[in-house]
Motif scaffolding. Structure first.
Motif, PDB file in Angstrom:
ATOM      1  N   UNK A  41       0.836  -1.199   0.000  1.00 47.00           N
ATOM      2  CA  UNK A  41       0.000   0.000   0.000  1.00 47.00           C
ATOM      3  C   UNK A  41       0.872   1.249   0.000  1.00 47.00           C
ATOM      4  N   UNK A  42       1.919   1.226   0.816  1.00 43.35           N
ATOM      5  CA  UNK A  42       2.819   2.387   0.845  1.00 43.35           C
ATOM      6  C   UNK A  42       3.522   2.548  -0.503  1.00 43.35           C
ATOM      7  N   UNK A  43       3.978   1.440  -1.066  1.00 40.55           N
ATOM      8  CA  UNK A  43       4.706   1.490  -2.332  1.00 40.55           C
ATOM      9  C   UNK A  43       3.799   1.919  -3.481  1.00 40.55           C
ATOM     10  N   UNK A  44       2.660   1.262  -3.606  1.00 38.12           N
ATOM     11  CA  UNK A  44       1.810   1.456  -4.776  1.00 38.12           C
ATOM     12  C   UNK A  44       0.974   2.732  -4.726  1.00 38.12           C
ATOM     13  N   UNK A  45       0.531   3.104  -3.537  1.00 38.32           N
ATOM     14  CA  UNK A  45      -0.488   4.148  -3.454  1.00 38.32           C
ATOM     15  C   UNK A  45      -0.002   5.471  -2.885  1.00 38.32           C
ATOM     16  N   UNK A  46       1.063   5.466  -2.090  1.00 32.98           N
ATOM     17  CA  UNK A  46       1.433   6.716  -1.419  1.00 32.98           C
ATOM     18  C   UNK A  46       2.840   7.212  -1.716  1.00 32.98           C
ATOM     19  N   UNK A  47       3.694   6.386  -2.315  1.00 32.60           N
ATOM     20  CA  UNK A  47       5.071   6.828  -2.565  1.00 32.60           C
ATOM     21  C   UNK A  47       5.129   7.790  -3.753  1.00 32.60           C
ATOM     22  N   UNK A  48       5.523   9.045  -3.528  1.00 33.69           N
ATOM     23  CA  UNK A  48       5.595   9.983  -4.658  1.00 33.69           C
ATOM     24  C   UNK A  48       6.654   9.587  -5.685  1.00 33.69           C
ATOM     25  N   UNK A  49       7.739   8.963  -5.253  1.00 34.91           N
ATOM     26  CA  UNK A  49       8.776   8.592  -6.203  1.00 34.91           C
ATOM     27  C   UNK A  49       8.342   7.434  -7.102  1.00 34.91           C
ATOM     28  N   UNK A  50       7.581   6.503  -6.544  1.00 35.32           N
ATOM     29  CA  UNK A  50       7.049   5.419  -7.377  1.00 35.32           C
ATOM     30  C   UNK A  50       6.118   5.984  -8.437  1.00 35.32           C
ATOM     31  N   UNK A  51       5.240   6.875  -8.024  1.00 36.46           N
ATOM     32  CA  UNK A  51       4.272   7.446  -8.968  1.00 36.46           C
ATOM     33  C   UNK A  51       4.984   8.293 -10.027  1.00 36.46           C
ATOM     34  N   UNK A  52       6.003   9.013  -9.630  1.00 39.72           N
ATOM     35  CA  UNK A  52       6.752   9.823 -10.589  1.00 39.72           C
ATOM     36  C   UNK A  52       7.452   8.951 -11.623  1.00 39.72           C
ATOM     37  N   UNK A  53       8.104   7.891 -11.145  1.00 48.43           N
ATOM     38  CA  UNK A  53       8.852   7.019 -12.054  1.00 48.43           C
ATOM     39  C   UNK A  53       7.917   6.231 -12.968  1.00 48.43           C
ATOM     40  N   UNK A  54       6.835   5.718 -12.401  1.00 49.76           N
ATOM     41  CA  UNK A  54       5.961   4.866 -13.198  1.00 49.76           C
ATOM     42  C   UNK A  54       5.026   5.666 -14.105  1.00 49.76           C
TER      43      UNK A  54
END
Length: 208
Positions: A41-54
């Motif tokens: 949940x932290x990785x997929x939904x709340x991490x700004x860096x994950x969302x930026x990269x993906x």
């Protein structure tokens, strides 16, 4: 809606067609016994860096540096990126045979929140190349599931009605977003659940 009305089967990748080992890696790096769901949940939904990269808005190097800082990981960004590349471990056994069967009756596509590191690894190294007719990837489209824009992009490109698409994803949030737009969407984790849903829909029959 009958099986003959379905034109497209749209698959998520990680957790659906591809075994992914990211939770175990993050737990080891964090040194904390957190539940799998809490980590994802932290990785997929709340991490700004994950969302930026993906969504294709930064380089792999910037992403790695950002994640190491954001999560407080005790590892150099270069080493994290090396480990990260191997998070997708393999196609689930039986995936190539299943897709070969399904390709005889439907257009097969994937819709994945992924990135410029994982996609080449999944496509080329793990052997997804040639198994699907179309690929819809967040880092190329610029939107992430569950945002409606990414589903709308897929439907426009496919040129079919939402109800003619069966969508399989391991994340309930993405399933509900697809359902809100009229897709036939189901939560599946692992190949056995994929096969079960497709068999119930009359789209696939177990050999033998």
């Amino acid at each position: 809606m009958t099986a003959s009305d379905v034109q497209v089967i749209l698959f998520d990748l990680g957790g659906v067609l591809v075994e992914v080992d990211g939770v175990a890696v993050l737990r080891r790096l964090l040194g904390q016994e957190l539940p799998d769901e809490a980590i994802w949940q932290r990785w997929l939904l709340t991490s700004p860096w994950v969302r930026t990269f993906e969504s294709g808005q930064c380089t792999p190097e910037a992403f790695a540096s950002g994640i190491v800082a954001e999560w407080g990981l005790p590892i150099a960004p270069e080493m994290f990126l090396q480990d990260f590349r191997a998070w997708p471990r393999r196609l689930w056994p039986g995936v190539p045979a299943l897709l070969a069967d399904l390709a005889l009756c439907c257009t097969l596509a994937c819709l994945s929140n992924t990135n410029a590191v994982h996609w080449p690894h999944i496509h080329d190294t793990l052997g997804l190349a040639g198994l699907l007719h179309r690929h819809y990837l967040s880092h190329q489209i610029g939107h992430l599931k569950p945002h409606p824009a990414i589903f709308e992009h897929v439907l426009r490109d496919l040129g079919c009605a939402p109800q003619q698409v069966v969508f399989l994803d391991d994340n309930q949030v993405n399933v509900e977003a697809a359902q809100a737009l009229g897709l036939q969407a189901y939560r599946t984790v692992g190949l056995a659940q994929v096969q079960m849903v497709l068999q119930e829909l009359g789209l696939w029959r177990r050999p033998g």
